[in-house]
Design a protein around this motif. Structure first.
Motif, short mmCIF file in Angstrom:
data_model
loop_
_atom_site.label_atom_id
_atom_site.label_comp_id
_atom_site.label_asym_id
_atom_site.label_seq_id
_atom_site.Cartn_x
_atom_site.Cartn_y
_atom_site.Cartn_z
N LEU A 80 0.80 -1.23 0.00
CA LEU A 80 0.00 0.00 0.00
C LEU A 80 0.83 1.28 0.00
CD1 LEU A 80 -2.98 -1.09 2.25
CD2 LEU A 80 -3.10 -0.34 -0.14
N PRO A 81 1.92 1.38 0.78
CA PRO A 81 2.75 2.59 0.67
C PRO A 81 3.28 2.80 -0.74
CG PRO A 81 3.31 1.39 2.67
CD PRO A 81 2.40 0.50 1.87
N GLY A 82 3.58 1.69 -1.44
CA GLY A 82 4.05 1.80 -2.81
C GLY A 82 2.99 2.32 -3.76
N VAL A 83 1.73 1.94 -3.53
CA VAL A 83 0.64 2.44 -4.35
C VAL A 83 0.52 3.96 -4.18
CG1 VAL A 83 -1.86 2.40 -4.70
CG2 VAL A 83 -0.63 0.27 -4.24
N ILE A 84 0.59 4.42 -2.94
CA ILE A 84 0.53 5.86 -2.67
C ILE A 84 1.72 6.57 -3.32
CG2 ILE A 84 0.58 7.61 -0.86
CD1 ILE A 84 -0.85 5.56 0.94
N ALA A 85 2.89 5.95 -3.23
CA ALA A 85 4.10 6.55 -3.82
C ALA A 85 3.96 6.69 -5.33
CB ALA A 85 5.32 5.70 -3.48
N ILE A 86 3.36 5.70 -5.98
CA ILE A 86 3.17 5.78 -7.43
C ILE A 86 2.35 7.01 -7.79
CG2 ILE A 86 1.97 4.70 -9.38
CD1 ILE A 86 2.83 1.98 -8.22
N GLY A 87 1.28 7.27 -7.04
CA GLY A 87 0.47 8.45 -7.30
C GLY A 87 1.21 9.74 -7.05
N LEU A 88 1.97 9.79 -5.97
CA LEU A 88 2.69 11.02 -5.62
C LEU A 88 3.82 11.31 -6.60
CD1 LEU A 88 2.92 10.56 -1.74
CD2 LEU A 88 1.37 12.06 -3.01
N GLU A 89 4.47 10.26 -7.08
CA GLU A 89 5.60 10.45 -8.00
C GLU A 89 5.16 11.03 -9.34
OE1 GLU A 89 7.14 6.55 -8.07
OE2 GLU A 89 8.37 6.81 -6.27
N ARG A 217 -6.82 15.67 -0.68
CA ARG A 217 -6.73 17.10 -0.37
C ARG A 217 -5.41 17.44 0.31
NH1 ARG A 217 -12.35 16.25 0.74
NH2 ARG A 217 -11.93 15.89 2.96
N PHE A 218 -4.94 16.54 1.14
CA PHE A 218 -3.69 16.79 1.87
C PHE A 218 -2.52 16.93 0.91
CE2 PHE A 218 0.12 15.30 4.13
CZ PHE A 218 0.14 16.19 5.18
N PHE A 219 -2.45 16.02 -0.07
CA PHE A 219 -1.34 16.05 -1.02
C PHE A 219 -1.63 16.90 -2.25
CE2 PHE A 219 -0.60 11.80 1.00
CZ PHE A 219 0.66 12.07 1.52
N ASP A 220 -2.90 17.23 -2.46
CA ASP A 220 -3.33 17.89 -3.69
C ASP A 220 -2.98 17.02 -4.89
OD1 ASP A 220 -4.58 19.86 -5.16
OD2 ASP A 220 -2.77 21.06 -5.42
N VAL A 221 -3.14 15.71 -4.70
CA VAL A 221 -2.86 14.71 -5.74
C VAL A 221 -3.95 13.64 -5.63
CG1 VAL A 221 -1.25 12.96 -6.57
CG2 VAL A 221 -0.37 15.10 -5.64
N PRO A 222 -4.51 13.16 -6.75
CA PRO A 222 -5.56 12.12 -6.68
C PRO A 222 -4.99 10.75 -6.35
CG PRO A 222 -5.08 12.66 -8.97
CD PRO A 222 -4.29 13.63 -8.14
N ILE A 223 -4.94 10.43 -5.08
CA ILE A 223 -4.40 9.16 -4.62
C ILE A 223 -5.48 8.10 -4.47
CG2 ILE A 223 -3.17 8.00 -2.74
CD1 ILE A 223 -1.45 9.91 -4.37
N THR A 224 -6.65 8.48 -3.94
CA THR A 224 -7.68 7.48 -3.65
C THR A 224 -8.16 6.71 -4.89
OG1 THR A 224 -9.35 9.26 -3.67
CG2 THR A 224 -8.49 8.57 -1.54
N PRO A 225 -8.23 7.31 -6.09
CA PRO A 225 -8.61 6.49 -7.26
C PRO A 225 -7.62 5.35 -7.51
CG PRO A 225 -8.90 8.81 -7.77
CD PRO A 225 -8.17 8.74 -6.46
#
Length: 263
Positions: A80-89, A217-225
């Motif tokens: 799961l941390p890797g999934v979030i990282a993919i979105g943030l990157e 909203r915290f990251f201003d990046v669409p992570i949840t999709p």
């Protein structure tokens, strides 16, 4: 999380840290990377469950199903941390570090998470008590602010002791992070910490935790999709493989139809 822990927070004097060079990025989309990660998890869990092993005395003929389910659960939590990282990157504004070991020093533990410690920066070699592998460190390249994050599935309540121990460790790591990261040639100006509670049930304090749509909203990046896509892909593959395994137990061909080939 408090406003001071938001991404983009800088020192009061507006100083900026030296930013690390951009890393090369793959041409595949975040969605494709997430789906591949999920499919690999199911495939590896299925392969592990298929390995010849003695039947568990509790599960008997159901041992492969139990092994497969446990393997998928464990691998999914780790990924799961890797999934979030993919979105943030995908956002060039952010630099993301995963599984970074940071020192917890006696001095950092004595200071704790006091408001007065927000601008304190400690050395990383002062009586190190232990190290913590921080799931994610998200650095805003424009300000040099780093947010240290632990990722929880959040599907169950953590004990008060477990929550306290983790929060104490994360607060200590935020104080030593600037010095520790310099050792791996990553320069930051400030650091804060928080918890990503994906399911919202882990029980951490609201001012240190983000869940659900708050994550975007915290990251201003669409992570949840991406998290939803990951969960859906896991669920599809899990269901297909479980049907195949159940079919093997009962030796029923109709149950096995639509098995691993469909994920």
């Amino acid at each position: 999380m408090p406003r001071t822990s938001k991404l983009g927070t800088s020192k009061p004097d507006g100083r900026r840290s030296q930013q690390a060079k951009d890393e090369p990025r793959t041409a595949s989309t975040p969605e494709a990377r997430v789906q591949k990660l999920a499919l690999d998890i199911v495939a590896k869990a299925a392969a592990a469950a298929a390995s010849p092993t003695p039947e568990d005395p509790c599960f008997g003929a159901w041992t492969p199903l139990q092994a497969f389910g446990l393997s998928v659960t464990t691998r999914t939590g780790q990924a799961l941390p890797g999934v979030i990282a993919i979105g943030l990157e995908a956002d060039p504004r952010l630099k993301v570090l995963q599984e970074t070991r940071l020192p917890i020093t006696a001095t950092a533990l004595s200071i704790g998470d006091q408001d007065t410690a927000r601008d304190v920066v400690l050395g990383d070699d002062d009586r190190t008590v232990r190290n913590l592998a921080v799931d994610l460190i998200v650095i805003d390249r424009t300000t040099g602010h780093a947010t240290l994050l632990d990722v929880k599935r959040g599907s169950a309540l953590y004990s008060s002791r477990a929550r306290l121990d983790l929060c104490t460790a994360m607060a200590a790591c935020a104080l030593t992070a600037p010095a520790a990261l310099r050792r791996i040639n990553v320069s930051i100006a400030t650091a804060s910490w928080g918890i990503i509670d994906l399911g919202g049930a882990a029980g951490f304090a609201e001012d240190r935790c983000v869940s659900g749509a708050e994550i975007d909203r915290f990251f201003d990046v669409p992570i949840t999709p991406l998290i939803e896509l990951f969960n859906q892909t896991i669920a599809t593959g899990y269901s297909a493989e479980m049907q195949r395994l159940v079919g093997r137990v009962f030796d029923t061909s109709d149950v096995t139809q639509g098995g691993a080939d469909e994920w």
